[in-house]
Design a protein around this motif. Structure first.
Motif, PDB file in Angstrom:
ATOM      1  N   HIS A   2     -46.779  19.327 -18.319  1.00  0.00           N
ATOM      2  CA  HIS A   2     -46.259  19.782 -17.251  1.00  0.00           C
ATOM      3  C   HIS A   2     -47.084  20.790 -16.445  1.00  0.00           C
ATOM      4  CE1 HIS A   2     -42.675  18.535 -18.612  1.00  0.00           C
ATOM      5  NE2 HIS A   2     -42.217  19.138 -19.606  1.00  0.00           N
ATOM      6  N   GLN A   7     -43.927  24.214 -15.226  1.00  0.00           N
ATOM      7  CA  GLN A   7     -43.606  25.151 -16.348  1.00  0.00           C
ATOM      8  C   GLN A   7     -42.906  26.368 -16.277  1.00  0.00           C
ATOM      9  OE1 GLN A   7     -44.327  23.844 -19.601  1.00  0.00           O
ATOM     10  NE2 GLN A   7     -42.899  25.536 -20.158  1.00  0.00           N
ATOM     11  N   LYS A  21     -31.374  21.463 -20.150  1.00  0.00           N
ATOM     12  CA  LYS A  21     -32.190  21.365 -21.358  1.00  0.00           C
ATOM     13  C   LYS A  21     -33.037  19.821 -21.253  1.00  0.00           C
ATOM     14  CE  LYS A  21     -31.204  20.772 -26.145  1.00  0.00           C
ATOM     15  NZ  LYS A  21     -30.127  20.508 -27.217  1.00  0.00           N
ATOM     16  N   GLU A  22     -32.340  19.157 -20.619  1.00  0.00           N
ATOM     17  CA  GLU A  22     -32.987  17.705 -20.639  1.00  0.00           C
ATOM     18  C   GLU A  22     -34.302  17.865 -19.584  1.00  0.00           C
ATOM     19  OE1 GLU A  22     -30.481  14.059 -20.162  1.00  0.00           O
ATOM     20  OE2 GLU A  22     -31.438  14.204 -18.065  1.00  0.00           O
ATOM     21  N   GLU A  25     -37.554  18.997 -20.858  1.00  0.00           N
ATOM     22  CA  GLU A  25     -38.250  18.142 -21.347  1.00  0.00           C
ATOM     23  C   GLU A  25     -39.051  17.414 -20.169  1.00  0.00           C
ATOM     24  OE1 GLU A  25     -35.809  16.116 -24.175  1.00  0.00           O
ATOM     25  OE2 GLU A  25     -35.221  17.828 -24.895  1.00  0.00           O
ATOM     26  N   GLN A  26     -38.424  16.776 -19.159  1.00  0.00           N
ATOM     27  CA  GLN A  26     -38.848  15.859 -18.201  1.00  0.00           C
ATOM     28  C   GLN A  26     -39.720  16.434 -17.356  1.00  0.00           C
ATOM     29  OE1 GLN A  26     -35.107  14.319 -16.868  1.00  0.00           O
ATOM     30  NE2 GLN A  26     -34.848  13.089 -18.619  1.00  0.00           N
TER      31      GLN A  26
END
Ligand code: PXG
Length: 457
Positions: A2, A7, A21-22, A25-26
């Motif tokens: 990232h 970030q 939450k997903e 990650e992405q």
């Protein structure tokens, strides 16, 4: 990996309508700047924004005139409230301008910061109205399944989205929902239902009358509806629907609230969709295209019947927001409307770019995984299916829409899914060449989606 910005976003930004939450990650796509109908991300990708942000950037991105007005207003009067027996030029002039464009019987505007606040305002105004009329039992709002009226407690309650009601124990008491006029869902994709769109339109409208008889006219305050459903998936009612709703409402003494948050300010080729559908609303919540999204502002346009009672008999109306009629937002909204007017953008929608967009969008109906296309003004939708004969869906849980969206984004086109319905609502200023690009990219996206599911014949 990232970026630093992504970030920071992951660490500290709790994002709306997202699985945080997903997303952690992405990482989110960082939107850096925008011009005309295009947005640009931090990786240098250029995307045709066929959603006009969130249905709001009617005038397109990058209008310096709006920046200049905001700058000047910030220097002159960046803020003052409207509570202390005060007003200011931007709010007064904007209210006058909106009243001049609204249906003739609507002459007052109450300002809010958003569409959700506009619907909260409607809720309180309507209940106050009936109290003042001496009919305090008239408190219940009738809305529709799959409607979108905002995300506040009242907005989400009036809305008919089950996934929103499931969070926060909604809807609140005093809100009922009736059928939506969604022909594809209720008729086209069901082997055992055989109705023409016109017959279905009447049937869907009559669910309102059934509900009125069930609850009792004396308990019903208002019927609220979007003229066409936006966030629900660009659901355009059959031609018989609104006339039947009007017939029912005229039989009973129930107010009509037409939620113009998406449909207002030119999207249908009229200033308001109420003019397109020949509706006579008592109240119209507005937002989005009011300022083309450049600054947050919304409001409620109030018809004479409600305004006269609230103002003549009501005394203080104990409702309002710190940012009601914010001077900078109001100045920008006024300039936005003046530009839409002086550049003939709404007429151009009606006579030129909407007919062109809709003609080209119709081409997508021939695609093997498209069960239906539909459109009105500058909105359009299509239904993804596995089999055109049965309109069976491609994958369970409406997964195909998300896959299609991902291909679309990779192709440089922001087209979004509502379940398995793909929808667009581009800026009103989109050119013919940009419509061509939109259609070509949409076709490629549909081809890729078909190939992904091995549906290529
Ligand atoms: N009414 C309608 C008809 C809307 O579409 C609102 C009220 C609420 O406006 P605010 O300004 O409070 O958001 C809306 C908003 C989507 C989506 O996913 C649509 C909206 C908002 C967020 C997401 O299409 N519409």
């Amino acid at each position: 990996m990232h970026s630093d910005l992504q970030q920071k976003d992951i660490n500290h930004h709790f994002k709306p309508f997202s699985d945080n939450k997903e997303l952690a990650e992405q990482g989110s796509r960082v939107i850096a700047h925008a011009e005309g109908v295009y947005i640009f991300d931090s990786e240098g990708n250029k995307l045709l924004d066929a959603m006009a942000g969130l249905w709001c950037v009617n005038i397109g991105y990058g209008r310096q005139e709006l920046v200049d007005v905001a700058t000047a207003q910030m220097s002159k009067l960046p803020y003052y409230n409207l509570f202390f027996k005060t007003t200011h030029a931007p709010a007064a002039k904007l209210a006058e301008k909106i009243a001049s464009l609204a249906p003739a019987h609507m002459n007052k505007v109450f300002f809010t910061g958003s569409g959700s606040e506009a619907n909260d305002t409607v809720f309180r105004m309507v209940r106050r109205f009936w109290d003042l009329e001496g009919k305090p039992t008239k408190k219940t709002f009738i809305s529709r399944e799959n409607a979108y009226h905002g995300s506040t407690v009242v907005g989400a309650s009036l809305g008919g989205m089950g996934y929103m009601h499931a969070q926060g124990d909604l809807p609140i008491a005093g809100v009922e929902h009736v059928e939506q006029p969604y022909f594809f869902k209720e008729v086209s994709s069901k082997a055992d239902v055989d109705l023409t769109p016109e017959e279905f339109g009447i049937k869907a409208a009559q669910s309102l009358e059934t509900k009125i008889l069930e609850i009792g006219e004396e308990n019903i305050a208002a019927f609220i509806a979007e003229p066409f459903q936006g966030a629900g998936g660009v659901i355009i009612p059959p031609s018989t629907y609104w006339p039947e709703i009007k017939r029912i409402l005229s039989k009973y003494d129930i107010l009509l609230v037409v939620d113009e948050v998406i449909s207002g300010f030119g999207r249908t080729g009229e200033w308001f969709a109420s003019q397109h559908f020949d509706l006579k609303p008592d109240l119209m919540p507005i937002a989005k295209g009011l300022s083309s999204g450049y600054l947050p502002i919304g409001g409620v346009i109030v018809g004479d019947r409600v305004a006269e009672t609230l103002i003549e008999k009501g005394g203080d109306f104990n409702h309002g927001f710190t940012y009601s009629g914010h001077p900078v937002a109001a100045a920008v909204a006024l300039k936005n409307i003046e530009l839409l007017e002086s550049e003939g953008i709404v007429e151009r929608v009606k006579n030129d770019i909407s007919p062109y967009l809709q003609k080209r969008w119709l081409e997508l109906a021939d695609h093997p995984i498209v069960g239906e296309t539909r459109g009105l003004g500058m909105v359009a939708g299509l239904e993804l299916v596995k089999d055109k004969a049965t309109n069976e869906r491609i994958a369970p849980d409406s997964k195909a829409g998300g896959i299609c969206r991902d291909f679309s984004m990779a192709n440089g086109l922001i087209m979004r899914p509502c379940g398995d319905t793909m929808i667009i609502s581009p800026p009103l200023v989109i050119s013919h060449a940009e419509v061509d690009e939109l259609i070509e990219k949409a076709k490629k996206t549909l081809d890729q989606t078909a190939a992904f599911y091995n549906l290529v014949k």
